[in-house]
Design an enzyme around this catalytic site. Structure first.
Site, short mmCIF file in Angstrom:
data_model
loop_
_atom_site.label_atom_id
_atom_site.label_comp_id
_atom_site.label_asym_id
_atom_site.label_seq_id
_atom_site.Cartn_x
_atom_site.Cartn_y
_atom_site.Cartn_z
N HIS D 133 132.64 79.08 -37.20
CA HIS D 133 132.11 78.46 -35.98
C HIS D 133 130.70 77.94 -36.22
O HIS D 133 130.07 78.25 -37.23
CB HIS D 133 132.08 79.49 -34.83
CG HIS D 133 133.43 79.77 -34.24
ND1 HIS D 133 134.34 80.63 -34.83
CD2 HIS D 133 134.04 79.29 -33.12
CE1 HIS D 133 135.44 80.68 -34.08
NE2 HIS D 133 135.29 79.88 -33.04
N LYS D 137 126.88 80.46 -31.99
CA LYS D 137 127.79 81.47 -31.44
C LYS D 137 127.14 82.85 -31.52
O LYS D 137 126.55 83.21 -32.54
CB LYS D 137 129.10 81.45 -32.23
CG LYS D 137 130.19 82.33 -31.64
CD LYS D 137 131.53 82.06 -32.30
CE LYS D 137 132.62 82.96 -31.73
NZ LYS D 137 132.81 82.77 -30.27
#
Lengths: 247, 247, 247, 247
Positions: D133, D137
């Site tokens: 990701h 995050k």
């Protein structure tokens, strides 16, 4: 005119694969197969190059004997420390006609991947390394992955890049991998695999992935044969196959 | 001291993305936003570097005007042929204080991948290229994939490698892809993708894969900014961002 | 209680690998190794299951003899056409206590990938298939890739999906691959590889990739052993390992 | 006849993307755009289906109001716990003409990948999960990766498989990832990425890789629209988009 090649440790796993590869190469002539503690001095005038896949206990003595005998050396045996390399370097300086290559990894794809990662790292905001091996491997991460991460880290430092962005505030232990000089490295252990690595380098909007898959020992042979052909033109001690790749 | 930057074609898709990227870079100062046919001569003494994302009909005149004005040029507009490059090269030789970079691709991952493939190709028995783009693309293969294959082919020829092994005797038409100088190239068209490439290089027992994924135009900006910072130190005409990457 | 297993064609490449795998399985007992034309009738009461890796010329007769002998059959030999399958199906209907599985592919990852692609296809705008094999392979695309594409095409038709978007107007011959029922399939031939497939399914903003890598014949053994354990519970003729996977 | 759709939370990021997607679908008619706390009761007889992308504080009340109004509900808002689901389930049992779908993830590729991993897991010796990701995050691993690993773990337990092989005896902290019910999960954080997952399943000689790449919010829309079309045929409470995929 073919290159005359001797294989030391010819009965071992890597040695026997090497013997077969030398046999199959039309420009190489296999002139001797020795055990780990074979008569290296006797190779003088018989072999142009000796390939050493023996054991840590024997390899340094073999290299010194090869230097004395005027035989170039290609060494894949592990266990070399800085002091041993220094002793070979000093000895080699007295024999400017002889080349010695000591390399921890002869897989061309792995050696190239490591080099490409180091070259590319300065141009990317983020970098991480994932390695995958069979589950019988004892250490994690693999030596290759650690070297890859160290090369990335050194390139980032050299380019003045800072710490990579990472806002993680809640994580299960281990989720973000191992920290190798600020580069995260992840080790997977999967039945049936051999040796595999994925290097990820990214910027806003783009991802560069360099992946190597080694399926069997045959993957080392192109690198070993390349080393045999190049070592005769590289006097002195060279460490790492990348020094012969003109990268 | 920051670099003063003008953007030509500032209202276009690439131009407006570039304007935003220059604004966001602390070491760059945006001093002018021009249309494709704006007053380039007026940039003399105002801008250090001009970035041209205009149209094929305007870009060559812009570059000559920038040379006259003593403003370094970074050009991403397409449509340059050998004659136009020669004219710029000749003009630039009269202005040894000015640098011009003309580059078809500013995506660092794509430029690096192309270069790595060319460097690695001589060490592998086989090489093929797969590119993936959105289904609105009109041409196949992509220009990047063709250049990648040409670079691989040239490296193989330079290293004395012959035709790649391929025993295919029964094939559906097109299964083995397009032949670009003896390197097979495959084009996929998939909804939702942007610009992606996989380069496969293999030997017995090993596979090296170099993959690039470009998700959006932002991927060109690190390369554009790098070019702006480097062009001031590269007088004369340079073609291709790789000439600035020290590869 | 272990399952008693006979291997037909035990001296062949697949047969000998199978013999080793049966030996290594604690719940299976190897009771017979036969040549392609061995005494199948003699297996009655001796073996519970026979595995046939013989030759196209012998396999159908073997299966009929196994049905007569009341021995379950797992068949990996190729060359079966619809008429031969019909004859086995008819014969099997007279022996409701015996199961026969005939499967073209025992690699679990390949069988699962094919099935997953067929299940997923209806939910995606685009789909293409890339297969990679060693360069000694004679046909392109591989049978597995053709089956995969056919499964995708059938699923799309069943869901009322039309032709996939593709605006290509200028292409080198072969660039867009082979057309299998409207699904593009691309074949790569790379030294050192064995059998590999990538299936790409995409929508705006997302890409699903299913990849299988078969590194050696060992990859067929989990599927063969699973078939041996399941065939005793599946009377009649089953075609394709997927029928035993509960997908 | 088109389905009449209302969007709750229409001004938010997901809501506005949903409004655009409903507009673009020829079989759907957008009849209302409401804020998170809009007049849901007023949708009775006006909308067939309401899509809720509001906030955890509002979503449960919205669903109960939709049930009262006889409007089917598709809910992508997070924050549902078991007690809240039970309350909806009880209420829905009193309205057998209305369907409610509550789903944490509408990305078809992610939902399918999770399901395929759970189906395949029983057939493989090893399984690990890698998720990638963007670096903003906060949590690691991602919820999707945790669910994927839990599904693999449950399937392995159900099939009687034991602990996976792993001989690691020397490891840097974190190298082997996070342990989720015995399945190792690795989290990478890379600038420029959105949401990506690789699931590796392997046996001797074979590797199955399932990979999902989500490039932007558009990737959720095919799943949202599919849910709208299906929810009218699924009375009662359904949890997870996979319940509508016929897997």
């Amino acid at each position: 005119m073919s290159i005359r090649v001797a294989v030391l440790g010819a009965a071992g796993r890597m040695g026997s694969t090497t013997v077969a590869a030398v046999h199959a190469a039309s420009d190489l002539e296999l002139v001797a197969e020795l055990e780990a503690d074979g008569d290296v001095a006797g190779l003088a005038g018989v072999a142009d190059v000796a390939i050493d896949f023996t054991v840590p206990q024997a390899t340094e003595a073999n290299v010194h004997a090869l230097l004395d005998a005027g035989v170039h050396a290609v060494v894949g045996t592990t266990g070399w420390d800085a002091a041993a390399l220094d002793r070979v370097r000093a000895h080699a300086s007295t024999r400017p006609d002889v080349g010695v290559l000591i390399a921890p990894n002869f897989a061309l794809s792995a050696v190239l991947a490591m080099r490409f990662a180091a070259v590319a790292a300065r141009y990317f905001a983020s970098a991480e390394v994932v390695e995958m091996h069979h589950p019988r491997k004892l250490d994690a991460p693999s030596g290759t992955a650690v070297h890859t991460a160290q090369g990335i880290a050194a390139a980032r430092t050299g380019a003045g890049l800072g710490t990579m962005a990472d806002a993680t505030s809640t994580a299960l232990p281990g989720a973000r991998g191992a920290d190798v000089d600020g580069v995260n490295v992840h080790s997977l252990r999967l039945e049936g695999l051999v040796a595999h690595e994925q290097i990820f380098l990214s910027n806003p909007g783009e991802l560069l992935t360099i992946r190597t898959d080694s399926f069997d020992r045959a993957s080392f042979m192109p690198g070993v044969l390349l080393a045999v052909r190049e070592v005769v033109a590289h006097p002195g001690l060279s460490v790492g196959l990348e020094t012969f790749l003109g990268l």
